[in-house]
Design an enzyme around this catalytic site. Sequence first.
Site, mmCIF file in Angstrom:
data_model
loop_
_atom_site.group_PDB
_atom_site.id
_atom_site.type_symbol
_atom_site.label_atom_id
_atom_site.label_comp_id
_atom_site.label_asym_id
_atom_site.label_seq_id
_atom_site.Cartn_x
_atom_site.Cartn_y
_atom_site.Cartn_z
ATOM 1 N N GLU A 3 -4.712 16.390 52.898
ATOM 2 C CA GLU A 3 -3.527 15.561 53.190
ATOM 3 C C GLU A 3 -2.666 15.276 51.965
ATOM 4 O O GLU A 3 -1.518 14.887 52.086
ATOM 5 C CB GLU A 3 -3.936 14.234 53.863
ATOM 6 C CG GLU A 3 -4.748 13.286 52.993
ATOM 7 C CD GLU A 3 -6.244 13.621 53.025
ATOM 8 O OE1 GLU A 3 -7.017 12.895 52.398
ATOM 9 O OE2 GLU A 3 -6.612 14.620 53.645
ATOM 10 N N ASP A 35 23.740 41.392 38.037
ATOM 11 C CA ASP A 35 24.836 42.205 37.526
ATOM 12 C C ASP A 35 24.652 42.312 36.014
ATOM 13 O O ASP A 35 23.966 41.498 35.407
ATOM 14 C CB ASP A 35 26.175 41.531 37.866
ATOM 15 C CG ASP A 35 27.365 42.476 37.681
ATOM 16 O OD1 ASP A 35 27.165 43.594 37.188
ATOM 17 O OD2 ASP A 35 28.495 42.070 38.025
ATOM 18 N N ASP A 53 27.410 35.187 40.023
ATOM 19 C CA ASP A 53 28.328 34.076 39.747
ATOM 20 C C ASP A 53 29.680 34.204 40.437
ATOM 21 O O ASP A 53 30.579 33.408 40.190
ATOM 22 C CB ASP A 53 28.544 33.932 38.239
ATOM 23 C CG ASP A 53 29.036 35.222 37.586
ATOM 24 O OD1 ASP A 53 29.373 36.173 38.333
ATOM 25 O OD2 ASP A 53 29.083 35.290 36.345
ATOM 26 N N ASN A 108 -18.548 19.583 52.222
ATOM 27 C CA ASN A 108 -19.026 18.219 52.493
ATOM 28 C C ASN A 108 -18.984 17.874 53.981
ATOM 29 O O ASN A 108 -19.910 17.257 54.514
ATOM 30 C CB ASN A 108 -18.194 17.205 51.700
ATOM 31 C CG ASN A 108 -18.594 17.178 50.241
ATOM 32 O OD1 ASN A 108 -19.720 17.515 49.891
ATOM 33 N ND2 ASN A 108 -17.666 16.803 49.382
ATOM 34 N N ASP A 118 -9.000 11.961 46.672
ATOM 35 C CA ASP A 118 -7.563 12.228 46.627
ATOM 36 C C ASP A 118 -6.912 11.618 45.386
ATOM 37 O O ASP A 118 -6.069 12.256 44.742
ATOM 38 C CB ASP A 118 -6.879 11.674 47.882
ATOM 39 C CG ASP A 118 -7.144 12.539 49.112
ATOM 40 O OD1 ASP A 118 -7.570 13.698 48.934
ATOM 41 O OD2 ASP A 118 -6.930 12.052 50.232
#
Length: 611
Positions: A60, A102, A359, A427, A456
């Site tokens: 999470e 380019d 560009d 686990n 976490d």
Amino acid sequence: ASFVKPETEFQKGLRRFGNLIIKVILWLTIGIFAINFFLGHAMIESLLFALAIAVGLTPELLPIIVTISLSHGAGKLAKKHVICKQLIAIENLGNMDVLCTDKTGTLTEGRIVVTGTIGPDGKPKPELVTAGVLCNSAIHHHKILGNAIDVALWEEADAKHLRPEYSTKKVFEEPFDYERRAMFCVTEQNGKRTLIVKGSPDVVLTQCSHDARLEHARKKVLELNASGLRVVAIATKRIGPKPDYAWDDMKGVEFEGFITFLDIPKKNVAGSIRKMERLGVSLKIVTGDSDLVTKHICEEVGVPLGGIILGEDLMRLSPEEQTKAAQECTVFARVTPSQKLHVIQLLRDAGHTVGYMGDGINDIPALRSADVGISVNTAVDVAKDAAPIVLLRKGLDVISEGIVEGRRTFSNTIKYILMGTSSNFGNMFSAAGASFFLPFLPMSPSQILLNNSLYDISQVSIPTDNVDLESLRRPRHWDIRFIKYYMLFFGPISSLYDFLTFGTLLWLFDAKAPLFQTGWFVESLATQVLVVFIIRTSRIPFYKSKPSKWLTITCLSMVAIGVLLPFTPLAAGLGFVALPPLYFLCLAALVGTYLLLVMWLRGRFLRKFSV
């Protein structure tokens, strides 16, 4: 019609990983609930336990880890003249293995200057600059703005006093068309109108009325291109008044001559190109300019030429030949905007993560279609808007810095995923297995959630972690097969030590529910948090790679909290009891051997499955 940006390689990988996790969670959760219920556990208790397992399996923190990693990377890149408007672009920049660009501003200084004029007789013809200024889309107020060729013509006219007479006015203009590679205008002086055409010599000369000098002119263009000069042709014809003019009016124009331009090659580009090669990034020059001019520039700055192909020649090939040419050729010359887009799509379809640097207005489709669009601060506004990454200074060296930072960010993201999938899977698999033979739950739902929360918190600092140099040398892509095998290989090893812990608690300490749950809580937290120091590096032994200060602090402090919790006033409310001193000797032996085993097996695993 609105343009929908294609899904990038990083986004595809993230989606595939999400699908893998959902499948694992669904099957494991349904199985655990069903078996616990049929073994006689209360339905509500079985359901809560199965849901806790699902939460425990879910990485999470992944959105948080990714966001922190990207924000951290964006801050570092800003100091290196790279602005990331979309954080996700950092990952794509790091994963990039092909850069299309380019040559102007990348291999050259990007400032084009007029070097001369050549009439049909081979002699200088300065009035061609005046015609070029009339047939010109640049805006000339306090500052000259427009494409490089038009700006160079205005600058030359101002320097040599070749501006048009005030009596000459422009009555019509058709802007430069990147597909036709030309533009035209109609001027009026003393009631007489003249159509002026300016564009690529191969286009303009085909519109000229038959003239014996045209063949000589074509040979002259090849000669000038081979010396590195860009050439623009000028042609004119008298034309009557009309309400509107069209491209067909160009037919039958009279050839007036050439204007030559030079885009000065950059110094020290070769070093930047070699650095890109060391990073595993191929450079592709995609330009609307002549193949001869581009070849000359590439040879001068040291770009290794793997092959040159013209845009129109590429489009004549079969789909299979196009894909092969896209991968083998270094230079794509005389390409239109739609052909630039096609080159990028060919490379992406072949499995490459493609960056495109542009560009101009004609670069917008390619900037949007590439995995990562790169523009520069001096680009036109619409190009900067289309590109998620903007360089404050144009150059391959700046992009190289960005690539390294992107790879550092990606490596830290993968660290969390490998840890989360293997440790969590191990686990939770242990919890499910133990629940089948124990008369009580191996860990209560609240303890599973607390264990998961402490884990976490220990991982939040992963974005700050150091990354080994060997992990930055080549692009890394999402490999769901690798992640799946990693989870299935290292998860059971974690489970093996969990079951050793179960045996120790049951047979050595004759543990009942509170002691068993406390003992496994501590062992589970210690193994899954401390294994980060092994998983974060491929070096053996692991201490040859130094973790960041914050990762060390958060991991060790969370393990310490887990060990101390059973001895605090919070213990009773959480269902914990104080652990006997002998257990900590067992814990040290279990954790130590687990880390050594994972380190040894990880080395063997990585040799079999390259990351």
